[in-house]
Design a protein around this motif. Structure first.
Motif, PDB file in Angstrom:
ATOM      1  N   ASP A  80       0.860  -1.158   0.000  1.00  0.00           N
ATOM      2  CA  ASP A  80       0.000   0.000   0.000  1.00  0.00           C
ATOM      3  C   ASP A  80       0.905   1.218   0.000  1.00  0.00           C
ATOM      4  N   SER A  81       1.036   1.836  -1.154  1.00  0.00           N
ATOM      5  CA  SER A  81       1.950   2.964  -1.303  1.00  0.00           C
ATOM      6  C   SER A  81       1.557   4.134  -0.412  1.00  0.00           C
ATOM      7  N   ASN A  82       0.258   4.339  -0.227  1.00  0.00           N
ATOM      8  CA  ASN A  82      -0.195   5.509   0.546  1.00  0.00           C
ATOM      9  C   ASN A  82       0.296   5.480   1.992  1.00  0.00           C
ATOM     10  N   SER A  83       0.247   4.303   2.609  1.00  0.00           N
ATOM     11  CA  SER A  83       0.668   4.241   4.014  1.00  0.00           C
ATOM     12  C   SER A  83       2.169   4.489   4.146  1.00  0.00           C
ATOM     13  N   LEU A  84       2.943   4.105   3.126  1.00  0.00           N
ATOM     14  CA  LEU A  84       4.381   4.345   3.160  1.00  0.00           C
ATOM     15  C   LEU A  84       4.694   5.818   2.899  1.00  0.00           C
ATOM     16  N   ILE A  85       3.970   6.410   1.965  1.00  0.00           N
ATOM     17  CA  ILE A  85       4.228   7.805   1.590  1.00  0.00           C
ATOM     18  C   ILE A  85       3.745   8.775   2.662  1.00  0.00           C
ATOM     19  N   TYR A  86       2.545   8.516   3.203  1.00  0.00           N
ATOM     20  CA  TYR A  86       1.930   9.469   4.124  1.00  0.00           C
ATOM     21  C   TYR A  86       2.027   9.059   5.592  1.00  0.00           C
ATOM     22  N   GLY A  87       2.513   7.827   5.848  1.00  0.00           N
ATOM     23  CA  GLY A  87       2.708   7.393   7.221  1.00  0.00           C
ATOM     24  C   GLY A  87       1.445   7.108   7.998  1.00  0.00           C
ATOM     25  N   LYS A  88       0.334   6.903   7.290  1.00  0.00           N
ATOM     26  CA  LYS A  88      -0.914   6.567   7.976  1.00  0.00           C
ATOM     27  C   LYS A  88      -1.803   5.755   7.042  1.00  0.00           C
ATOM     28  N   CYS A  89      -2.766   5.073   7.658  1.00  0.00           N
ATOM     29  CA  CYS A  89      -3.680   4.246   6.866  1.00  0.00           C
ATOM     30  C   CYS A  89      -5.021   4.172   7.582  1.00  0.00           C
ATOM     31  N   LEU A  99      -0.784 -16.283   1.955  1.00  0.00           N
ATOM     32  CA  LEU A  99      -0.101 -15.303   1.126  1.00  0.00           C
ATOM     33  C   LEU A  99       1.398 -15.577   0.985  1.00  0.00           C
ATOM     34  N   ILE A 100       1.858 -15.574  -0.248  1.00  0.00           N
ATOM     35  CA  ILE A 100       3.290 -15.530  -0.546  1.00  0.00           C
ATOM     36  C   ILE A 100       3.512 -14.242  -1.331  1.00  0.00           C
ATOM     37  N   CYS A 101       4.421 -13.415  -0.870  1.00  0.00           N
ATOM     38  CA  CYS A 101       4.567 -12.106  -1.491  1.00  0.00           C
ATOM     39  C   CYS A 101       6.004 -11.598  -1.423  1.00  0.00           C
ATOM     40  N   TYR A 102       6.278 -10.605  -2.239  1.00  0.00           N
ATOM     41  CA  TYR A 102       7.514  -9.850  -2.117  1.00  0.00           C
ATOM     42  C   TYR A 102       7.269  -8.689  -1.169  1.00  0.00           C
ATOM     43  N   GLU A 103       8.267  -8.395  -0.348  1.00  0.00           N
ATOM     44  CA  GLU A 103       8.219  -7.229   0.521  1.00  0.00           C
ATOM     45  C   GLU A 103       9.393  -6.311   0.155  1.00  0.00           C
ATOM     46  N   LEU A 104       9.066  -5.129  -0.324  1.00  0.00           N
ATOM     47  CA  LEU A 104      10.089  -4.151  -0.681  1.00  0.00           C
ATOM     48  C   LEU A 104      10.238  -3.170   0.474  1.00  0.00           C
ATOM     49  N   GLU A 105      11.489  -2.960   0.922  1.00  0.00           N
ATOM     50  CA  GLU A 105      11.731  -2.091   2.073  1.00  0.00           C
ATOM     51  C   GLU A 105      11.235  -0.673   1.803  1.00  0.00           C
ATOM     52  N   LYS A 106      10.679  -0.069   2.840  1.00  0.00           N
ATOM     53  CA  LYS A 106      10.101   1.268   2.737  1.00  0.00           C
ATOM     54  C   LYS A 106      11.113   2.284   2.221  1.00  0.00           C
ATOM     55  N   ASP A 107      12.303   2.307   2.800  1.00  0.00           N
ATOM     56  CA  ASP A 107      13.308   3.295   2.408  1.00  0.00           C
ATOM     57  C   ASP A 107      13.653   3.170   0.922  1.00  0.00           C
ATOM     58  N   THR A 108      13.762   1.947   0.444  1.00  0.00           N
ATOM     59  CA  THR A 108      14.071   1.733  -0.972  1.00  0.00           C
ATOM     60  C   THR A 108      12.914   2.208  -1.851  1.00  0.00           C
ATOM     61  N   PHE A 109      11.711   1.881  -1.440  1.00  0.00           N
ATOM     62  CA  PHE A 109      10.527   2.305  -2.197  1.00  0.00           C
ATOM     63  C   PHE A 109      10.476   3.828  -2.308  1.00  0.00           C
ATOM     64  N   LEU A 110      10.695   4.529  -1.198  1.00  0.00           N
ATOM     65  CA  LEU A 110      10.643   5.991  -1.199  1.00  0.00           C
ATOM     66  C   LEU A 110      11.783   6.597  -2.017  1.00  0.00           C
ATOM     67  N   LYS A 111      12.959   5.947  -1.987  1.00  0.00           N
ATOM     68  CA  LYS A 111      14.083   6.448  -2.797  1.00  0.00           C
ATOM     69  C   LYS A 111      13.784   6.287  -4.292  1.00  0.00           C
ATOM     70  N   LEU A 112      13.150   5.174  -4.659  1.00  0.00           N
ATOM     71  CA  LEU A 112      12.793   4.958  -6.060  1.00  0.00           C
ATOM     72  C   LEU A 112      11.790   6.001  -6.537  1.00  0.00           C
ATOM     73  N   ILE A 113      10.890   6.390  -5.655  1.00  0.00           N
ATOM     74  CA  ILE A 113       9.914   7.429  -5.992  1.00  0.00           C
ATOM     75  C   ILE A 113      10.615   8.752  -6.282  1.00  0.00           C
ATOM     76  N   GLU A 114      11.633   9.059  -5.497  1.00  0.00           N
ATOM     77  CA  GLU A 114      12.353  10.314  -5.687  1.00  0.00           C
ATOM     78  C   GLU A 114      13.283  10.268  -6.902  1.00  0.00           C
ATOM     79  N   GLN A 115      13.752   9.080  -7.249  1.00  0.00           N
ATOM     80  CA  GLN A 115      14.725   8.955  -8.330  1.00  0.00           C
ATOM     81  C   GLN A 115      14.077   8.810  -9.706  1.00  0.00           C
ATOM     82  N   ASN A 116      12.842   8.313  -9.758  1.00  0.00           N
ATOM     83  CA  ASN A 116      12.203   8.032 -11.037  1.00  0.00           C
ATOM     84  C   ASN A 116      10.846   8.737 -11.101  1.00  0.00           C
TER      85      ASN A 116
END
Length: 606
Positions: A80-89, A99-116
């Motif tokens: 859920d991108s919103n909870s990572l970006i805004y810090g609330k849900c 469930l089997i899923c990939y978990e992408l670290e928050k810091d990496t996700f936010l850095k990718l948003i700023e870089q791309n």
């Protein structure tokens, strides 16, 4: 799963394919595979996750504060991108199937948003822009010059513009310098007119006029124009609708910058739309007209395959259908009867939204004082010919061959009065179908008279309007994929999404006395009148396009497979992006239903 497999998996998920190779490597490096049993809480108002989730296998449901399922997520879905970006849900994400899923670290996700920036835009855009982005992704491979070409992209001829008081001889000499056969005439008030070779032959040579007359004496005003930034396909539709060979082109300041010729548009598109249009015009008998109308399906298939928007297809096909009706009316009815009545199309035909010939909805309005009986044999003939042309009969018998839909102006006025004063579901639907009516042949003022009368009768009829609008809520709209992934795999997209938008917008248009019949144009007018907020209007336009695109695609598949054409789509044949588009569109429809319920106070009459 190898790094190569992980990269391939992510590349199929929008918007991860926009990442650079270095960014994708960083993403994979900071991503782990996780397992969660059923009923695990992943995110909640009290538990904000430190990861972005991408589902490999299983299902997750998103619940609102009142414990209602608002969305579900399956294979290749992410949240859920919103909870990572805004810090609330505000909602709770709960595992519905192991469930089997990939978990992408928050810091990496936010850095990718700023870089791309493209990656960032997807997650920070509003719902309308998200839908547009997904549509671009889904249909990019199908896009062609049909979809994206602007008027500026084709040849625009320099305009020979003269003042309205210019002598005709001088204007002709000036046009020869421009090497054009078209003269544009400009009035003092800024309005433009046109003189063509054919007009010179008719108004000057045949009438024996002197070449010293001012050009304003023979010019045709106003000259139809398009903007240089308009879609070229819209210009094509205008040429067909108005039976003209050229139109003016203006810039953003309204200044004439050139002339767009029919031949140049034809060479750009190189389709046979004009061939069909020409066949309809030249048809001298019923057999000729039947032959011309058979080509409409091929045009639809060609345009849909090239990625043309459904709204543009329906507009173009609607204009061709109108010409079939007009020609049939003129071929069947004696000349002395033609101006004594008005042939109208109603329902989806009246709204210009019936692309595939699914049924007929037509009627005849006869002038008061004229015997209706003399029209009936000809109306039976029209219905018979339309069926032969491939227009199926209406199951509700809403056709000119039915005496109920072939009567005088006064008789129709009595009907609309009855529909309003003694309402029931059938009367509501008859009124809805009639309100969408569009005059295609005969005396069009007869329909204008009836619409004026209808608007006057609805003054201060709030309770009636509430019941009329209530039909918007008749059918359920799924709020999750799970709701429509049934055993049959099928969903009636008309009931779930198309009808609620059409009926809700129709209700608002009726209340506001809007004469326009097409849903898209009604939405735009309602936005201009401040009845709909800009954002809501934009959402409805996008959702309406998505659901109609999916419906048309399914209908063409039915035709290809020799199946009966209906409004059902097989949800298990939808791709990932189509499924996302449908889910987002359903969100918009559900919110629109709430808006209609509140606007018309429907809960007060239930």
């Amino acid at each position: 799963m190898s790094l190569q497999d992980q990269a391939a998996f992510l590349s199929n998920i929008h918007p991860f394919q926009v990442l650079t190779p270095a960014q994708m490597d960083k993403c994979i490096k900071h991503m782990d595979i996780a397992y969660y049993p059923k009923n695990s809480i992943l995110i909640s108002p009290e538990k904000i996750s430190d990861h972005f989730f991408i589902i490999i296998k299983g299902a997750v449901y998103e619940y609102s504060a009142d414990n209602m399922v608002v969305m579900d997520y399956h294979h290749e879905d992410s949240f859920d991108s919103n909870s990572l970006i805004y810090g609330k849900c505000n909602n709770t994400f709960k595992v519905h199937e192991e469930l089997i899923c990939y978990e992408l670290e928050k810091d990496t996700f936010l850095k990718l948003i700023e870089q791309n920036q493209q990656f960032k835009d997807y997650f920070l855009k509003d719902l309308v822009n998200k839908i547009q982005t997904l549509k671009d992704k889904e249909y990019t491979s199908e896009l062609s010059s049909y979809m994206i070409a602007k008027v500026d992209d084709t040849l625009i001829h320099d305009a020979c513009i003269v003042d309205e008081n210019t002598k005709l001889l001088d204007a002709i000499e000036q046009s020869m310098e421009f090497k054009t056969s078209t003269i544009i005439v400009k009035k003092e008030n800024g309005q433009y007119g046109i003189i063509t070779d054919s007009l010179l032959k008719i108004k000057v040579l045949l009438e024996g006029r002197d070449l010293s007359i001012p050009v304003k004496d023979i010019a045709i005003f106003p000259l139809l124009t398009v903007h240089n930034d308009d879609y070229l396909f819209e210009a094509l539709t205008l040429l067909i609708k108005k039976n003209i060979k050229r139109i003016g082109v203006t810039n953003s300041r309204g200044e004439m910058i050139g002339i767009l010729e029919q031949i140049n548009i034809l060479s750009h598109f190189a389709n046979h739309t004009y061939v069909v249009d020409s066949k309809i015009k030249k048809a001298k008998n019923i057999a000729d007209l039947r032959f011309a109308s058979k080509d409409l399906l091929n045009i639809i298939k060609s345009l849909q395959a090239k990625g043309v928007k459904v709204n543009h297809i329906s507009n173009l096909i609607g204009q061709l259908n109108i010409k079939v009706y007009q020609k049939l009316y003129n071929l069947v009815l004696p000349v002395e009867l033609q101006k004594g009545a008005c042939l109208i199309v109603m329902g989806s035909e009246g709204r210009n939204e019936q692309i595939i010939k699914t049924d007929q909805d037509n009627a005849l309005v006869v002038k008061d004082g004229i015997d209706v009986e003399q029209y009936r044999p000809y109306m039976n003939e029209i219905t018979k010919h339309l069926i032969d042309f491939g227009y199926p009969p209406c199951e509700g018998n809403i056709m000119v061959s039915n005496p109920f839909w072939c009567k005088t102006v006064s008789e129709y006025k009595n009907e609309t009065k009855r529909w309003i004063e003694a309402p029931d579901m059938q009367n509501y639907m008859d009124l809805a179908i009639f309100f969408d009516s569009f005059a295609v042949a005969g005396d069009k003022d007869l329909l204008i008279n009836l619409k004026d009368d209808l608007f006057n009768k609805l003054h201060d009829k709030d309770v009636f309007m509430a019941y009329f609008a209530k039909a918007t809520l008749t059918f359920d709209t799924p709020n999750t994929i799970a709701n429509f992934m049934t055993k049959s795999h099928n969903i009636d997209i008309k009931k779930a999404a198309v009808f609620p938008i059409v009926q809700g917008i129709r209700s608002l248009a009726l209340r506001e006395k809007i004469r326009e019949t097409t849903t898209v144009k009604r939405i735009k007018i309602l936005e201009e009148k401040k009845i709909l907020e800009r954002s809501k209007a934009a959402e409805l336009l996008e959702a309406f396009d998505v659901v109609n695109t999916l419906r048309l695609k399914a209908q063409l598949d039915d035709i290809q497979d020799n199946k009966e054409v209906n409004n059902e789509i097989d949800t298990h044949t939808l791709g990932k992006i189509e499924r996302d588009l449908l889910k987002d569109s359903f969100k918009i429809v559900i919110e629109f239903k709430k808006f209609i319920n509140y606007t018309f106070r429907i809960d007060k009459i239930s």
